[in-house]
Design an enzyme around this catalytic site. Structure first.
Site, PDB file in Angstrom:
ATOM      1  N   GLU A  65       0.857  -1.192   0.000  1.00 24.18           N
ATOM      2  CA  GLU A  65       0.000   0.000   0.000  1.00 24.18           C
ATOM      3  C   GLU A  65       0.889   1.236   0.000  1.00 24.18           C
ATOM      4  O   GLU A  65       1.743   1.398   0.880  1.00 24.18           O
ATOM      5  CB  GLU A  65      -0.899   0.029   1.250  1.00 24.18           C
ATOM      6  CG  GLU A  65      -2.012  -0.993   1.243  1.00 24.18           C
ATOM      7  CD  GLU A  65      -3.253  -0.545   0.442  1.00 24.18           C
ATOM      8  OE1 GLU A  65      -3.253   0.577  -0.103  1.00 24.18           O
ATOM      9  OE2 GLU A  65      -4.195  -1.356   0.369  1.00 24.18           O
ATOM     10  N   HIS A 121      -3.553  -2.940  -8.405  1.00 25.48           N
ATOM     11  CA  HIS A 121      -4.835  -3.472  -7.939  1.00 25.48           C
ATOM     12  C   HIS A 121      -5.879  -3.402  -9.062  1.00 25.48           C
ATOM     13  O   HIS A 121      -6.673  -4.304  -9.265  1.00 25.48           O
ATOM     14  CB  HIS A 121      -5.305  -2.669  -6.712  1.00 25.48           C
ATOM     15  CG  HIS A 121      -6.333  -3.363  -5.891  1.00 25.48           C
ATOM     16  ND1 HIS A 121      -6.947  -2.770  -4.820  1.00 25.48           N
ATOM     17  CD2 HIS A 121      -6.868  -4.611  -5.974  1.00 25.48           C
ATOM     18  CE1 HIS A 121      -7.813  -3.623  -4.286  1.00 25.48           C
ATOM     19  NE2 HIS A 121      -7.781  -4.742  -4.964  1.00 25.48           N
TER      20      HIS A 121
HETATM   21 ZN   LIG Z   1      -6.051  -1.351  -3.614  1.00 25.56          ZN
END
Ligand SMILES: [Zn+2]
Length: 246
Positions: free
Chosen positions: A92, A134
């Protein structure tokens, strides 16, 4: 390289396919601050986590051990695999995202992403074509890390694939650009999920491999052009070259 483990996430379980990851999935946090994101990823009621969080200043937190299955990808698909959490390391990257003010990733952050990915690639022999966003693996649900993510800079440091079309790729692309069915088939051959609409898949592909298509006026560029096709042909060729060299 890592800060003292101030943050640890309880949100993980065992990988379904053994402890060694074969893929890296990059995200943005999409929250107002790094602190908010870290708190959520470590909250046992949130049901989400990631292996690593990288702040704007490059500070890197390790929340979940690499051999465990963190919960970052959700419902996802790549190259026939649906349990992406079991095969991947989730990173992240702190950025408010489209909801709270999407911004350029900082130089220090990008350097930290490159360093971390390089160590994971070396440790687990992760192939270049399995370093994805993602949005690549969750086409209809996710847009992160988004078109400002510096994929080309990463590839310049041997992290991930960046397409470099040849004259032959451009020639083949001239035929393909008018044949959406063939282009869609090739996107799926590269790994994209075959279930979403053609247009949605094209937007996801452009987000990663043709970010120049995105502008203030167009955040859903769903029409492929010759360069879209040439870059995809290049990617498939480079993926095969990578596999043959391995
Ligand atoms: Zn994500």
């Amino acid at each position: 390289m890592f800060s003292k483990p101030k943050y640890k996430s309880p949100n993980f379980n065992d990988r379904a396919c053994g402890p060694i990851p074969s893929m890296i999935i990059l995200h943005y946090t999409g929250m107002k601050t790094a602190k908010d994101a870290l708190a959520q990823l470590c909250d046992d009621e949130s049901g989400v986590s990631a292996h690593y969080v990288i702040e704007e200043n490059g500070k890197t937190h390790k929340l979940v051990d690499d051999d465990k299955r963190a919960w970052h990808a959700g419902v996802s698909f790549w190259n026939g695999e649906a349990d992406i959490n079991s095969t991947s390391v989730g990173i992240e990257i702190v950025n408010p995202g489209h909801e709270f003010g999407y911004q350029e990733f900082t130089k220090k952050q990008t350097e930290a992403v490159i360093d971390l990915c390089k160590s994971l690639i070396f440790k687990y022999e992760i192939p270049a074509h399995r370093i994805l966003g993602h949005s690549d693996v969750a086409i209809t649900r996710k847009v992160d890390p988004g078109h400002l993510f510096p994929w080309a800079d990463l590839a310049a440091h041997d992290v991930g694939l960046w397409p470099v079309p040849t004259e032959m790729d451009y020639q083949a692309a001239e035929d393909m650009v008018v044949n959406h069915a063939a282009f869609h088939e090739l996107l799926c051959a590269y790994g994209y999920n075959y279930e979403p609409d053609f247009e949605e898949t094209v937007v996801a592909y452009h987000r990663h491999f043709y970010p120049e298509k995105f502008s203030k006026w167009d955040d859903k560029p769903d029409e492929p052009d010759v360069l879209s096709c040439a870059r995809l042909l290049a990617l498939i060729r480079q993926k095969h070259e990578f596999e043959n060299a391995a």
